[in-house]
Motif scaffolding. Structure first.
Motif, PDB file in Angstrom:
ATOM      1  N   MET A  50       0.662  -1.034  -0.157  1.00 26.07           N
ATOM      2  CA  MET A  50      -0.185  -0.235  -0.036  1.00 26.07           C
ATOM      3  C   MET A  50       0.998   1.216   0.346  1.00 26.07           C
ATOM      4  N   ALA A  53       1.467   4.232   3.513  1.00 23.45           N
ATOM      5  CA  ALA A  53       0.274   5.033   3.520  1.00 23.45           C
ATOM      6  C   ALA A  53      -0.335   4.593   4.482  1.00 23.45           C
ATOM      7  N   SER A  55      -2.389   4.255   6.637  1.00 24.15           N
ATOM      8  CA  SER A  55      -3.995   4.813   7.496  1.00 24.15           C
ATOM      9  C   SER A  55      -5.086   4.408   6.788  1.00 24.15           C
ATOM     10  N   ASN A  56      -4.005   4.368   5.132  1.00 23.15           N
ATOM     11  CA  ASN A  56      -4.697   4.041   3.905  1.00 23.15           C
ATOM     12  C   ASN A  56      -5.072   2.150   3.996  1.00 23.15           C
ATOM     13  N   SER A  59      -7.750   0.905   7.003  1.00 25.09           N
ATOM     14  CA  SER A  59      -9.216   1.359   6.208  1.00 25.09           C
ATOM     15  C   SER A  59      -9.570   0.275   4.680  1.00 25.09           C
ATOM     16  N   THR A  60      -8.056  -0.273   3.709  1.00 23.93           N
ATOM     17  CA  THR A  60      -8.663  -0.881   2.337  1.00 23.93           C
ATOM     18  C   THR A  60      -8.799  -2.338   3.484  1.00 23.93           C
ATOM     19  N   ALA A  87      -8.456   4.549  11.692  1.00 22.94           N
ATOM     20  CA  ALA A  87      -8.969   3.405  10.527  1.00 22.94           C
ATOM     21  C   ALA A  87      -9.799   1.911  11.430  1.00 22.94           C
ATOM     22  N   GLN A  91     -13.159   1.937  11.908  1.00 20.54           N
ATOM     23  CA  GLN A  91     -13.475   1.141  10.929  1.00 20.54           C
ATOM     24  C   GLN A  91     -13.853  -0.034  11.927  1.00 20.54           C
TER      25      GLN A  91
ATOM     26  N   LEU B 123     -11.913   8.112   5.501  1.00 13.41           N
ATOM     27  CA  LEU B 123     -11.482   6.612   5.202  1.00 13.41           C
ATOM     28  C   LEU B 123     -12.211   6.198   4.620  1.00 13.41           C
ATOM     29  N   ALA B 157      -6.171  11.743   3.780  1.00 13.14           N
ATOM     30  CA  ALA B 157      -6.426  10.419   3.934  1.00 13.14           C
ATOM     31  C   ALA B 157      -6.953   9.319   2.419  1.00 13.14           C
ATOM     32  N   GLU B 160      -4.007   8.755   0.212  1.00 15.78           N
ATOM     33  CA  GLU B 160      -3.591   7.807   0.041  1.00 15.78           C
ATOM     34  C   GLU B 160      -4.300   6.708  -0.837  1.00 15.78           C
ATOM     35  N   ALA B 161      -5.727   7.233  -1.143  1.00 17.98           N
ATOM     36  CA  ALA B 161      -6.457   6.032  -1.480  1.00 17.98           C
ATOM     37  C   ALA B 161      -6.186   6.314  -2.420  1.00 17.98           C
TER      38      ALA B 161
END
Lengths: 311, 276
Positions: A50, A53, A55-56, A59-60, A87, A91, B123, B157, B160-161
Protein backbone atom coordinates in the motif's frame (compact mmCIF):
# COMPACT_ATOMS: atom_id res chain seq x y z
CA UNK A 1 16.05 -22.82 18.30
CA UNK A 2 15.73 -19.14 19.12
CA UNK A 3 14.18 -17.13 16.30
CA UNK A 4 13.15 -13.60 15.38
CA UNK A 5 9.43 -13.36 16.07
CA UNK A 6 8.87 -11.42 12.82
CA UNK A 7 10.50 -14.26 10.89
CA UNK A 8 8.30 -16.87 12.57
CA UNK A 9 5.19 -14.76 11.96
CA UNK A 10 5.99 -14.22 8.27
CA UNK A 11 6.66 -17.88 7.61
CA UNK A 12 3.57 -19.07 9.51
CA UNK A 13 1.43 -16.60 7.57
CA UNK A 14 2.86 -17.84 4.26
CA UNK A 15 2.20 -21.41 5.36
CA UNK A 16 -1.40 -20.70 6.47
CA UNK A 17 -1.96 -18.94 3.16
CA UNK A 18 -1.47 -22.27 1.39
CA UNK A 19 -4.59 -23.78 2.89
CA UNK A 20 -6.68 -20.64 3.40
CA UNK A 21 -7.35 -18.66 0.22
CA UNK A 22 -9.11 -15.89 2.14
CA UNK A 23 -5.92 -14.69 3.84
CA UNK A 24 -4.64 -11.48 2.24
CA UNK A 25 -1.64 -9.50 3.44
CA UNK A 26 -0.97 -5.79 3.24
CA UNK A 27 2.18 -3.87 4.02
CA UNK A 28 3.21 -0.22 4.04
CA UNK A 29 6.53 -0.50 2.21
CA UNK A 30 8.24 -2.45 4.98
CA UNK A 31 7.57 -6.03 3.90
CA UNK A 32 11.27 -6.84 3.93
CA UNK A 33 11.44 -5.73 7.54
CA UNK A 34 8.09 -7.03 8.83
CA UNK A 35 8.65 -10.32 6.96
CA UNK A 36 5.23 -10.14 5.33
CA UNK A 37 7.46 -10.54 2.27
CA UNK A 38 7.56 -14.27 3.03
CA UNK A 39 3.82 -14.35 2.32
CA UNK A 40 4.24 -12.08 -0.74
CA UNK A 41 6.77 -14.45 -2.29
CA UNK A 42 4.44 -17.42 -1.94
CA UNK A 43 1.16 -15.68 -2.69
CA UNK A 44 1.89 -12.61 -4.84
CA UNK A 45 -1.74 -12.29 -5.96
CA UNK A 46 -2.89 -11.89 -2.36
CA UNK A 47 -0.24 -9.44 -1.22
CA UNK A 48 -0.80 -5.70 -1.52
CA UNK A 49 1.90 -3.14 -0.97
CA UNK A 50 0.00 0.00 0.00
CA UNK A 51 3.02 2.28 0.03
CA UNK A 52 3.87 4.42 3.01
CA UNK A 53 0.24 5.02 3.89
CA UNK A 54 -0.77 3.28 7.10
CA UNK A 55 -4.24 4.77 7.38
CA UNK A 56 -4.96 3.75 3.79
CA UNK A 57 -3.70 0.25 4.53
CA UNK A 58 -5.92 -0.28 7.57
CA UNK A 59 -9.02 1.21 5.90
CA UNK A 60 -8.44 -0.95 2.84
CA UNK A 61 -8.19 -3.96 5.13
CA UNK A 62 -11.53 -2.99 6.67
CA UNK A 63 -13.06 -3.08 3.19
CA UNK A 64 -11.41 -6.40 2.38
CA UNK A 65 -12.70 -7.90 5.62
CA UNK A 66 -16.22 -6.69 4.87
CA UNK A 67 -16.26 -8.82 1.69
CA UNK A 68 -15.03 -11.96 3.46
CA UNK A 69 -11.26 -11.70 3.33
CA UNK A 70 -8.93 -12.17 6.31
CA UNK A 71 -6.54 -9.25 5.94
CA UNK A 72 -3.29 -8.94 7.91
CA UNK A 73 -1.88 -5.41 8.01
CA UNK A 74 1.80 -5.00 8.65
CA UNK A 75 4.26 -2.27 9.43
CA UNK A 76 6.40 -1.11 12.32
CA UNK A 77 4.37 -1.30 15.52
CA UNK A 78 4.61 2.41 16.24
CA UNK A 79 3.21 3.48 12.87
CA UNK A 80 0.52 0.80 12.79
CA UNK A 81 -0.84 1.83 16.18
CA UNK A 82 -0.67 5.59 15.64
CA UNK A 83 -1.13 6.41 11.95
CA UNK A 84 -3.32 3.33 11.58
CA UNK A 85 -5.28 4.03 14.74
CA UNK A 86 -8.09 6.15 13.32
CA UNK A 87 -9.07 3.41 10.87
CA UNK A 88 -8.54 0.76 13.56
CA UNK A 89 -11.00 2.60 15.76
CA UNK A 90 -13.49 4.11 13.32
CA UNK A 91 -13.80 1.22 10.88
CA UNK A 92 -12.23 -2.03 12.07
CA UNK A 93 -13.27 -2.04 15.72
CA UNK A 94 -16.47 0.01 15.43
CA UNK A 95 -17.50 -2.24 12.54
CA UNK A 96 -16.12 -5.34 14.35
CA UNK A 97 -14.35 -6.31 11.15
CA UNK A 98 -12.03 -9.27 10.73
CA UNK A 99 -8.73 -7.39 10.43
CA UNK A 100 -5.47 -8.65 11.96
CA UNK A 101 -2.80 -6.17 12.99
CA UNK A 102 0.81 -7.33 12.90
CA UNK A 103 2.95 -4.84 14.80
CA UNK A 104 6.41 -5.92 13.73
CA UNK A 105 8.87 -3.91 15.84
CA UNK A 106 7.44 -3.59 19.34
CA UNK A 107 9.06 -1.79 22.25
CA UNK A 108 12.60 -0.66 21.58
CA UNK A 109 13.40 -3.55 19.25
CA UNK A 110 14.11 -1.10 16.42
CA UNK A 111 16.72 0.20 18.83
CA UNK A 112 19.12 2.24 16.72
CA UNK A 113 16.38 4.23 14.97
CA UNK A 114 15.53 5.81 18.31
CA UNK A 115 12.43 7.13 20.06
CA UNK A 116 10.57 7.93 16.83
CA UNK A 117 10.60 4.23 15.95
CA UNK A 118 10.07 2.76 19.41
CA UNK A 119 6.57 1.52 20.18
CA UNK A 120 5.84 2.09 23.85
CA UNK A 121 2.20 3.19 23.73
CA UNK A 122 0.78 0.59 21.38
CA UNK A 123 -0.80 -1.69 23.97
CA UNK A 124 -2.46 1.31 25.58
CA UNK A 125 -3.81 2.52 22.24
CA UNK A 126 -5.09 -0.84 21.09
CA UNK A 127 -6.38 -1.93 24.51
CA UNK A 128 -8.71 1.05 24.64
CA UNK A 129 -10.56 -0.04 21.50
CA UNK A 130 -13.74 -2.11 22.04
CA UNK A 131 -13.72 -5.46 20.15
CA UNK A 132 -9.91 -5.53 19.90
CA UNK A 133 -8.07 -8.60 21.22
CA UNK A 134 -4.37 -8.32 22.04
CA UNK A 135 -1.87 -11.16 21.94
CA UNK A 136 1.80 -10.76 22.87
CA UNK A 137 3.78 -13.88 21.99
CA UNK A 138 7.09 -14.55 23.69
CA UNK A 139 8.72 -17.26 21.56
CA UNK A 140 8.38 -19.24 18.36
CA UNK A 141 5.70 -21.61 19.64
CA UNK A 142 3.47 -18.87 21.03
CA UNK A 143 3.95 -16.77 17.88
CA UNK A 144 2.85 -19.73 15.76
CA UNK A 145 -0.21 -20.19 17.93
CA UNK A 146 -1.12 -16.47 18.00
CA UNK A 147 -0.87 -16.11 14.24
CA UNK A 148 -3.01 -19.17 13.64
CA UNK A 149 -5.46 -18.09 16.32
CA UNK A 150 -5.89 -14.77 14.52
CA UNK A 151 -6.72 -16.59 11.29
CA UNK A 152 -9.14 -19.01 12.93
CA UNK A 153 -11.11 -16.49 14.99
CA UNK A 154 -13.32 -13.76 13.62
CA UNK A 155 -12.84 -10.12 14.63
CA UNK A 156 -10.02 -7.64 15.22
CA UNK A 157 -6.77 -8.98 16.66
CA UNK A 158 -3.55 -7.16 17.45
CA UNK A 159 -0.36 -9.25 17.43
CA UNK A 160 2.52 -7.51 19.16
CA UNK A 161 5.64 -8.82 17.42
CA UNK A 162 9.33 -8.11 17.79
CA UNK A 163 12.30 -7.64 15.56
CA UNK A 164 14.41 -9.38 18.15
CA UNK A 165 15.47 -12.98 18.61
CA UNK A 166 13.64 -14.52 21.58
CA UNK A 167 14.81 -17.78 23.20
CA UNK A 168 12.45 -20.73 23.17
CA UNK A 169 10.08 -20.95 26.09
CA UNK A 170 7.46 -23.49 25.15
CA UNK A 171 7.73 -26.93 23.56
CA UNK A 172 6.21 -27.13 20.08
CA UNK A 173 2.50 -27.86 20.16
CA UNK A 174 1.86 -26.21 23.54
CA UNK A 175 -1.81 -25.26 23.88
CA UNK A 176 -2.64 -21.63 24.58
CA UNK A 177 -5.99 -19.95 25.04
CA UNK A 178 -7.35 -16.43 24.52
CA UNK A 179 -7.85 -14.74 27.89
CA UNK A 180 -5.37 -16.99 29.68
CA UNK A 181 -1.86 -16.55 30.97
CA UNK A 182 0.70 -19.26 31.65
CA UNK A 183 2.67 -19.87 34.83
CA UNK A 184 6.10 -20.51 33.31
CA UNK A 185 7.91 -20.74 36.65
CA UNK A 186 6.30 -21.43 39.99
CA UNK A 187 7.17 -19.52 43.14
CA UNK A 188 5.70 -18.43 46.46
CA UNK A 189 7.10 -15.03 47.50
CA UNK A 190 6.11 -12.80 44.59
CA UNK A 191 4.63 -13.07 41.10
CA UNK A 192 6.15 -11.33 38.10
CA UNK A 193 3.47 -10.90 35.45
CA UNK A 194 5.26 -10.22 32.19
CA UNK A 195 4.73 -10.26 28.44
CA UNK A 196 6.94 -10.65 25.40
CA UNK A 197 10.64 -10.12 25.93
CA UNK A 198 10.15 -9.42 29.61
CA UNK A 199 9.02 -12.99 30.26
CA UNK A 200 12.57 -14.03 29.46
CA UNK A 201 14.04 -11.22 31.55
CA UNK A 202 11.76 -12.21 34.43
CA UNK A 203 12.95 -15.82 34.17
CA UNK A 204 16.55 -14.61 34.39
CA UNK A 205 15.74 -12.43 37.38
CA UNK A 206 13.90 -15.30 39.08
CA UNK A 207 16.96 -17.53 38.65
CA UNK A 208 19.18 -14.86 40.22
CA UNK A 209 16.77 -14.20 43.07
CA UNK A 210 16.48 -17.92 43.82
CA UNK A 211 20.14 -17.83 44.81
CA UNK A 212 19.15 -15.41 47.56
CA UNK A 213 16.35 -17.66 48.67
CA UNK A 214 13.58 -15.64 47.03
CA UNK A 215 10.95 -17.75 45.29
CA UNK A 216 9.56 -15.93 42.23
CA UNK A 217 6.57 -17.05 40.22
CA UNK A 218 6.63 -15.93 36.60
CA UNK A 219 3.48 -15.55 34.52
CA UNK A 220 3.56 -15.09 30.75
CA UNK A 221 0.49 -12.93 30.18
CA UNK A 222 0.42 -13.54 26.43
CA UNK A 223 -3.25 -12.54 26.19
CA UNK A 224 -3.52 -8.94 27.35
CA UNK A 225 -7.05 -8.39 26.16
CA UNK A 226 -9.02 -10.20 27.35
CA UNK A 227 -6.80 -10.78 30.36
CA UNK A 228 -6.71 -13.72 32.78
CA UNK A 229 -8.37 -12.10 35.80
CA UNK A 230 -8.63 -15.38 37.72
CA UNK A 231 -4.91 -16.06 37.39
CA UNK A 232 -3.98 -12.51 38.47
CA UNK A 233 -6.24 -12.72 41.52
CA UNK A 234 -4.90 -16.16 42.44
CA UNK A 235 -1.26 -15.02 42.13
CA UNK A 236 -1.92 -11.93 44.25
CA UNK A 237 -3.57 -14.03 46.95
CA UNK A 238 -1.00 -16.82 46.90
CA UNK A 239 2.20 -14.77 46.66
CA UNK A 240 1.01 -11.50 48.21
CA UNK A 241 3.05 -9.24 45.93
CA UNK A 242 3.04 -8.46 42.22
CA UNK A 243 5.56 -7.07 39.75
CA UNK A 244 4.45 -6.34 36.21
CA UNK A 245 7.09 -6.23 33.49
CA UNK A 246 6.70 -5.04 29.92
CA UNK A 247 8.57 -3.29 27.14
CA UNK A 248 6.04 -0.47 27.11
CA UNK A 249 5.25 2.75 28.91
CA UNK A 250 4.15 2.03 32.48
CA UNK A 251 0.85 3.74 31.63
CA UNK A 252 -1.90 1.92 29.79
CA UNK A 253 -0.20 -1.39 29.10
CA UNK A 254 0.06 -4.72 30.90
CA UNK A 255 0.82 -3.07 34.25
CA UNK A 256 -2.31 -0.96 34.07
CA UNK A 257 -4.40 -3.96 33.00
CA UNK A 258 -3.14 -5.98 35.99
CA UNK A 259 -3.70 -3.04 38.36
CA UNK A 260 -7.28 -2.72 37.12
CA UNK A 261 -7.92 -6.38 37.94
CA UNK A 262 -6.36 -6.08 41.40
CA UNK A 263 -8.29 -2.90 42.20
CA UNK A 264 -11.56 -4.39 41.04
CA UNK A 265 -10.99 -7.55 43.10
CA UNK A 266 -10.16 -5.42 46.15
CA UNK A 267 -6.84 -7.18 46.59
CA UNK A 268 -4.37 -4.76 48.10
CA UNK A 269 -1.23 -6.64 47.12
CA UNK A 270 1.74 -4.24 46.76
CA UNK A 271 2.62 -3.89 43.08
CA UNK A 272 5.64 -2.56 41.21
CA UNK A 273 5.69 -1.70 37.52
CA UNK A 274 8.66 -2.47 35.29
CA UNK A 275 8.47 -0.54 32.02
CA UNK A 276 9.55 2.71 30.44
CA UNK A 277 8.84 5.39 33.02
CA UNK A 278 6.71 7.72 30.88
CA UNK A 279 9.60 9.16 28.93
CA UNK A 280 10.79 9.20 25.33
CA UNK A 281 13.71 6.90 24.69
CA UNK A 282 16.70 7.26 22.35
CA UNK A 283 18.97 5.58 19.80
CA UNK A 284 21.42 2.93 20.92
CA UNK A 285 22.25 -0.74 21.03
CA UNK A 286 19.17 -2.73 22.05
CA UNK A 287 20.81 -4.36 25.07
CA UNK A 288 22.17 -1.02 26.24
CA UNK A 289 18.79 0.67 25.91
CA UNK A 290 17.04 -2.13 27.77
CA UNK A 291 19.57 -1.74 30.58
CA UNK A 292 19.39 2.06 30.62
CA UNK A 293 15.60 2.10 30.86
CA UNK A 294 15.47 -0.77 33.34
CA UNK A 295 13.65 -3.17 31.03
CA UNK A 296 15.92 -6.09 31.81
CA UNK A 297 16.59 -8.78 34.40
CA UNK A 298 18.28 -6.25 36.70
CA UNK A 299 15.21 -4.02 36.45
CA UNK A 300 12.88 -6.89 37.31
CA UNK A 301 15.15 -7.98 40.17
CA UNK A 302 15.20 -4.48 41.65
CA UNK A 303 11.41 -4.26 41.40
CA UNK A 304 11.02 -7.62 43.14
CA UNK A 305 13.30 -6.54 45.96
CA UNK A 306 11.37 -3.30 46.30
CA UNK A 307 7.95 -4.94 46.34
CA UNK A 308 9.03 -7.54 48.89
CA UNK A 309 9.94 -4.73 51.31
CA UNK A 310 6.40 -3.44 50.98
CA UNK A 311 4.80 -6.82 51.54
CA UNK B 1 -29.48 1.68 -20.22
CA UNK B 2 -30.30 5.36 -19.96
CA UNK B 3 -32.91 6.56 -17.55
CA UNK B 4 -36.43 6.73 -18.96
CA UNK B 5 -38.50 9.87 -18.53
CA UNK B 6 -40.88 7.93 -16.31
CA UNK B 7 -38.09 6.68 -14.07
CA UNK B 8 -36.62 10.14 -13.89
CA UNK B 9 -39.99 11.57 -12.84
CA UNK B 10 -40.37 8.90 -10.17
CA UNK B 11 -36.88 9.57 -8.83
CA UNK B 12 -37.54 13.30 -8.76
CA UNK B 13 -40.63 12.71 -6.67
CA UNK B 14 -38.67 10.40 -4.34
CA UNK B 15 -36.02 13.11 -3.96
CA UNK B 16 -38.67 15.65 -3.01
CA UNK B 17 -40.15 13.32 -0.42
CA UNK B 18 -36.73 12.24 0.90
CA UNK B 19 -35.68 15.87 1.37
CA UNK B 20 -38.84 16.60 3.34
CA UNK B 21 -38.48 13.44 5.45
CA UNK B 22 -34.82 14.10 6.20
CA UNK B 23 -35.54 17.66 7.31
CA UNK B 24 -38.46 16.39 9.39
CA UNK B 25 -36.15 13.94 11.19
CA UNK B 26 -33.42 16.53 11.75
CA UNK B 27 -36.00 19.03 12.99
CA UNK B 28 -37.54 16.39 15.22
CA UNK B 29 -34.34 15.61 17.06
CA UNK B 30 -33.03 19.18 16.80
CA UNK B 31 -29.65 17.93 15.63
CA UNK B 32 -28.04 16.82 12.39
CA UNK B 33 -26.68 18.06 9.08
CA UNK B 34 -29.31 19.43 6.68
CA UNK B 35 -27.00 21.09 4.12
CA UNK B 36 -24.94 18.08 3.08
CA UNK B 37 -27.90 15.70 3.27
CA UNK B 38 -29.80 17.82 0.75
CA UNK B 39 -26.87 18.24 -1.64
CA UNK B 40 -26.23 14.49 -1.88
CA UNK B 41 -29.92 13.61 -2.39
CA UNK B 42 -29.92 12.88 -6.14
CA UNK B 43 -26.59 11.01 -5.92
CA UNK B 44 -27.77 8.62 -3.21
CA UNK B 45 -31.31 8.29 -4.50
CA UNK B 46 -30.25 7.44 -8.05
CA UNK B 47 -27.75 4.86 -6.77
CA UNK B 48 -30.02 3.21 -4.23
CA UNK B 49 -33.39 3.39 -5.98
CA UNK B 50 -32.23 2.80 -9.54
CA UNK B 51 -28.72 1.55 -10.11
CA UNK B 52 -27.39 -0.59 -7.32
CA UNK B 53 -27.99 -4.33 -7.35
CA UNK B 54 -29.13 -4.81 -3.77
CA UNK B 55 -31.97 -6.65 -2.11
CA UNK B 56 -32.96 -6.25 1.53
CA UNK B 57 -34.24 -9.84 1.50
CA UNK B 58 -30.80 -11.03 0.46
CA UNK B 59 -28.83 -8.54 2.51
CA UNK B 60 -25.81 -10.86 2.77
CA UNK B 61 -25.62 -11.66 -0.95
CA UNK B 62 -21.85 -11.67 -1.61
CA UNK B 63 -22.44 -10.27 -5.08
CA UNK B 64 -24.44 -7.23 -3.98
CA UNK B 65 -23.19 -3.77 -4.93
CA UNK B 66 -21.76 -1.75 -2.04
CA UNK B 67 -21.88 1.91 -1.12
CA UNK B 68 -19.72 3.62 1.45
CA UNK B 69 -21.07 6.97 2.58
CA UNK B 70 -17.72 8.47 3.49
CA UNK B 71 -19.30 11.85 4.25
CA UNK B 72 -21.03 10.20 7.17
CA UNK B 73 -22.82 13.33 8.33
CA UNK B 74 -25.26 12.90 5.44
CA UNK B 75 -26.47 9.71 7.16
CA UNK B 76 -30.16 10.79 7.26
CA UNK B 77 -30.32 10.75 3.45
CA UNK B 78 -28.71 7.30 3.47
CA UNK B 79 -31.24 6.04 6.04
CA UNK B 80 -34.18 7.40 4.07
CA UNK B 81 -32.93 5.52 1.02
CA UNK B 82 -32.46 2.34 3.05
CA UNK B 83 -36.03 2.62 4.34
CA UNK B 84 -37.29 2.85 0.77
CA UNK B 85 -35.33 -0.29 -0.11
CA UNK B 86 -36.82 -2.16 2.84
CA UNK B 87 -33.71 -2.41 5.03
CA UNK B 88 -35.28 -0.33 7.79
CA UNK B 89 -38.87 0.05 9.01
CA UNK B 90 -41.00 2.79 7.43
CA UNK B 91 -41.13 4.80 10.66
CA UNK B 92 -37.40 4.56 11.37
CA UNK B 93 -36.57 8.19 10.59
CA UNK B 94 -38.29 9.38 13.77
CA UNK B 95 -35.64 7.56 15.82
CA UNK B 96 -32.70 9.42 14.23
CA UNK B 97 -29.96 10.18 16.77
CA UNK B 98 -32.13 9.04 19.66
CA UNK B 99 -30.98 6.77 22.50
CA UNK B 100 -31.47 3.05 21.71
CA UNK B 101 -32.07 3.84 18.05
CA UNK B 102 -30.56 1.97 15.12
CA UNK B 103 -30.08 5.28 13.35
CA UNK B 104 -26.83 6.69 14.70
CA UNK B 105 -25.78 10.26 13.96
CA UNK B 106 -23.18 8.87 11.57
CA UNK B 107 -23.39 5.47 9.84
CA UNK B 108 -22.72 2.42 12.01
CA UNK B 109 -22.25 -1.05 10.61
CA UNK B 110 -24.85 -2.62 12.88
CA UNK B 111 -27.56 -0.67 11.05
CA UNK B 112 -29.08 -2.91 8.35
CA UNK B 113 -27.88 -1.89 4.91
CA UNK B 114 -24.88 0.11 6.14
CA UNK B 115 -21.71 -1.47 4.75
CA UNK B 116 -19.04 0.53 6.57
CA UNK B 117 -18.95 2.86 9.55
CA UNK B 118 -18.19 6.51 8.82
CA UNK B 119 -17.95 9.77 10.69
CA UNK B 120 -14.26 10.58 10.91
CA UNK B 121 -13.84 12.02 7.41
CA UNK B 122 -11.38 10.75 4.83
CA UNK B 123 -11.51 7.02 5.48
CA UNK B 124 -14.35 5.77 3.29
CA UNK B 125 -12.61 5.76 -0.08
CA UNK B 126 -9.90 3.42 1.18
CA UNK B 127 -12.49 1.07 2.67
CA UNK B 128 -14.37 1.08 -0.65
CA UNK B 129 -11.06 0.34 -2.33
CA UNK B 130 -10.63 -2.69 -0.07
CA UNK B 131 -14.12 -3.89 -0.96
CA UNK B 132 -13.42 -3.47 -4.68
CA UNK B 133 -10.12 -5.31 -4.34
CA UNK B 134 -11.72 -8.14 -2.37
CA UNK B 135 -14.65 -8.45 -4.79
CA UNK B 136 -12.22 -8.79 -7.68
CA UNK B 137 -10.34 -11.49 -5.77
CA UNK B 138 -13.67 -13.21 -5.16
CA UNK B 139 -14.43 -13.12 -8.87
CA UNK B 140 -17.51 -11.00 -8.25
CA UNK B 141 -18.75 -8.46 -10.76
CA UNK B 142 -20.30 -6.28 -8.06
CA UNK B 143 -19.59 -2.56 -8.05
CA UNK B 144 -18.51 -0.35 -5.18
CA UNK B 145 -19.43 3.30 -4.71
CA UNK B 146 -17.77 5.75 -2.35
CA UNK B 147 -19.57 9.03 -1.73
CA UNK B 148 -17.29 11.78 -0.48
CA UNK B 149 -17.78 15.36 0.59
CA UNK B 150 -15.72 18.16 -0.90
CA UNK B 151 -14.56 19.41 2.48
CA UNK B 152 -13.65 15.82 3.19
CA UNK B 153 -10.96 16.00 0.52
CA UNK B 154 -9.02 18.23 2.94
CA UNK B 155 -8.13 14.93 4.62
CA UNK B 156 -4.84 13.42 3.49
CA UNK B 157 -6.25 9.90 3.74
CA UNK B 158 -8.46 10.63 0.71
CA UNK B 159 -5.36 11.16 -1.39
CA UNK B 160 -3.65 8.06 -0.07
CA UNK B 161 -6.53 6.06 -1.51
CA UNK B 162 -6.65 8.26 -4.61
CA UNK B 163 -3.04 7.23 -5.19
CA UNK B 164 -3.50 3.52 -4.58
CA UNK B 165 -6.80 2.66 -6.29
CA UNK B 166 -5.44 3.17 -9.84
CA UNK B 167 -2.43 0.99 -8.94
CA UNK B 168 -4.84 -1.90 -8.39
CA UNK B 169 -6.81 -1.10 -11.56
CA UNK B 170 -10.07 -1.00 -9.64
CA UNK B 171 -12.53 -0.34 -12.44
CA UNK B 172 -15.27 -1.73 -10.20
CA UNK B 173 -14.79 1.29 -7.94
CA UNK B 174 -16.56 4.60 -8.49
CA UNK B 175 -16.00 7.58 -6.22
CA UNK B 176 -18.47 10.44 -6.25
CA UNK B 177 -17.57 13.80 -4.76
CA UNK B 178 -20.55 15.82 -3.63
CA UNK B 179 -18.95 19.10 -4.66
CA UNK B 180 -21.29 21.59 -2.98
CA UNK B 181 -18.50 24.14 -2.40
CA UNK B 182 -19.45 24.77 1.22
CA UNK B 183 -18.14 23.22 4.42
CA UNK B 184 -18.72 23.92 8.09
CA UNK B 185 -16.80 27.15 8.60
CA UNK B 186 -17.46 28.67 5.19
CA UNK B 187 -16.96 28.05 1.50
CA UNK B 188 -14.32 25.59 0.35
CA UNK B 189 -12.44 28.56 -1.08
CA UNK B 190 -12.37 30.22 2.32
CA UNK B 191 -11.58 27.14 4.38
CA UNK B 192 -9.21 25.25 2.08
CA UNK B 193 -9.18 26.04 -1.64
CA UNK B 194 -9.58 22.88 -3.71
CA UNK B 195 -8.51 24.65 -6.92
CA UNK B 196 -8.91 22.26 -9.86
CA UNK B 197 -10.38 19.27 -8.05
CA UNK B 198 -10.90 17.27 -11.26
CA UNK B 199 -7.28 17.82 -12.32
CA UNK B 200 -6.09 16.49 -8.97
CA UNK B 201 -7.91 13.19 -9.49
CA UNK B 202 -6.76 13.03 -13.10
CA UNK B 203 -3.16 13.41 -11.98
CA UNK B 204 -3.59 10.39 -9.72
CA UNK B 205 -4.72 8.30 -12.69
CA UNK B 206 -8.50 8.27 -12.33
CA UNK B 207 -11.08 8.48 -15.06
CA UNK B 208 -12.71 11.79 -14.15
CA UNK B 209 -16.23 12.86 -15.08
CA UNK B 210 -17.72 16.20 -14.09
CA UNK B 211 -21.45 16.70 -14.08
CA UNK B 212 -24.36 18.45 -12.43
CA UNK B 213 -24.98 16.39 -9.31
CA UNK B 214 -28.67 17.30 -9.19
CA UNK B 215 -29.34 16.31 -12.82
CA UNK B 216 -30.45 12.69 -12.63
CA UNK B 217 -29.97 12.12 -16.38
CA UNK B 218 -26.43 13.53 -16.29
CA UNK B 219 -25.54 11.54 -13.18
CA UNK B 220 -26.96 8.39 -14.70
CA UNK B 221 -24.93 8.89 -17.88
CA UNK B 222 -21.80 9.45 -15.79
CA UNK B 223 -22.45 6.21 -13.89
CA UNK B 224 -22.88 4.42 -17.24
CA UNK B 225 -19.52 5.73 -18.41
CA UNK B 226 -17.94 4.70 -15.11
CA UNK B 227 -19.25 1.17 -15.59
CA UNK B 228 -17.93 0.97 -19.13
CA UNK B 229 -14.49 2.31 -18.22
CA UNK B 230 -11.98 -0.52 -17.83
CA UNK B 231 -8.62 -0.63 -16.10
CA UNK B 232 -8.97 2.46 -13.91
CA UNK B 233 -11.38 3.66 -11.24
CA UNK B 234 -13.74 6.50 -12.02
CA UNK B 235 -14.47 9.58 -9.97
CA UNK B 236 -17.53 11.67 -10.63
CA UNK B 237 -17.02 15.25 -9.52
CA UNK B 238 -20.67 16.10 -9.02
CA UNK B 239 -21.32 19.83 -8.86
CA UNK B 240 -24.03 20.35 -6.31
CA UNK B 241 -25.59 23.01 -4.14
CA UNK B 242 -25.39 22.77 -0.37
CA UNK B 243 -28.91 22.75 1.05
CA UNK B 244 -30.39 22.10 -2.41
CA UNK B 245 -34.16 22.38 -2.58
CA UNK B 246 -34.67 24.84 0.27
CA UNK B 247 -33.98 28.37 -0.95
CA UNK B 248 -32.78 29.85 2.31
CA UNK B 249 -30.43 26.93 3.01
CA UNK B 250 -28.82 26.88 -0.41
CA UNK B 251 -25.12 27.71 -0.41
CA UNK B 252 -25.14 28.60 3.28
CA UNK B 253 -22.47 27.13 5.55
CA UNK B 254 -24.69 28.06 8.50
CA UNK B 255 -26.95 25.13 7.54
CA UNK B 256 -24.10 22.58 7.50
CA UNK B 257 -24.88 21.17 10.89
CA UNK B 258 -27.59 23.23 12.50
CA UNK B 259 -30.79 22.28 14.27
CA UNK B 260 -33.81 23.53 12.33
CA UNK B 261 -36.08 25.96 14.16
CA UNK B 262 -39.87 25.56 13.82
CA UNK B 263 -40.37 28.55 11.55
CA UNK B 264 -37.59 27.57 9.12
CA UNK B 265 -38.85 24.01 9.14
CA UNK B 266 -42.37 25.10 8.17
CA UNK B 267 -41.00 27.26 5.35
CA UNK B 268 -38.74 24.47 4.12
CA UNK B 269 -41.59 21.95 4.03
CA UNK B 270 -43.74 24.41 2.16
CA UNK B 271 -41.02 24.91 -0.46
CA UNK B 272 -40.66 21.16 -0.83
CA UNK B 273 -44.40 20.80 -1.38
CA UNK B 274 -45.12 19.21 1.97
CA UNK B 275 -44.35 15.75 3.22
CA UNK B 276 -45.45 12.54 1.48
Amino acid sequence: MAKQLREVYGSVLAELGDSNPDIVVLDADLSGSTKSKLFAEKHPDRFFNMGIAESNMVSTAAGLASVGKIPFVNTFTVFLTTLGLIAARGQVCYGNLNVKFGGAYCGMSDALDGASHHALEDIANMRSLPNMRILVPSDETSTRWATKWAVDNDGPVYLRLSRDVYPDLYPAGTQFELGKGAVVRDGTDVTVIACGLLVHKAMEAAEELAKNGISVRVVDMYSIKPIDTALIERCARETGAIVTAEEHNIYGGLGSAVAEVLAHAGIGAPTEFVGVQDTFTESGKYSELLAKYGIDAAGVKAAVEKVLKRK
Amino acid sequence: MSLSKEREARLKELCRVFRADVLTAIHGVQSGHPGGSLSVCEILTLLYQERMHIDANKADDPNRDRLVLSKGHAAPMLYRNLIEKGYLPQDAMASLRKTNSELQGHPARHTPGVEMPAGPLGLGLAAAQGMALGLKLNGSGARVYAVLGDGETNEGAVWEAAMSAPKFALDNLCAIVDYNKVQLDGTTDEVMPLRDLAAKWRAFGWNVIECDGHDLMALDAALDTAEQTKGVPTVIVAHTVKGKGVSFMEGKSAWHGKAIDDESFAKALEELGGAK
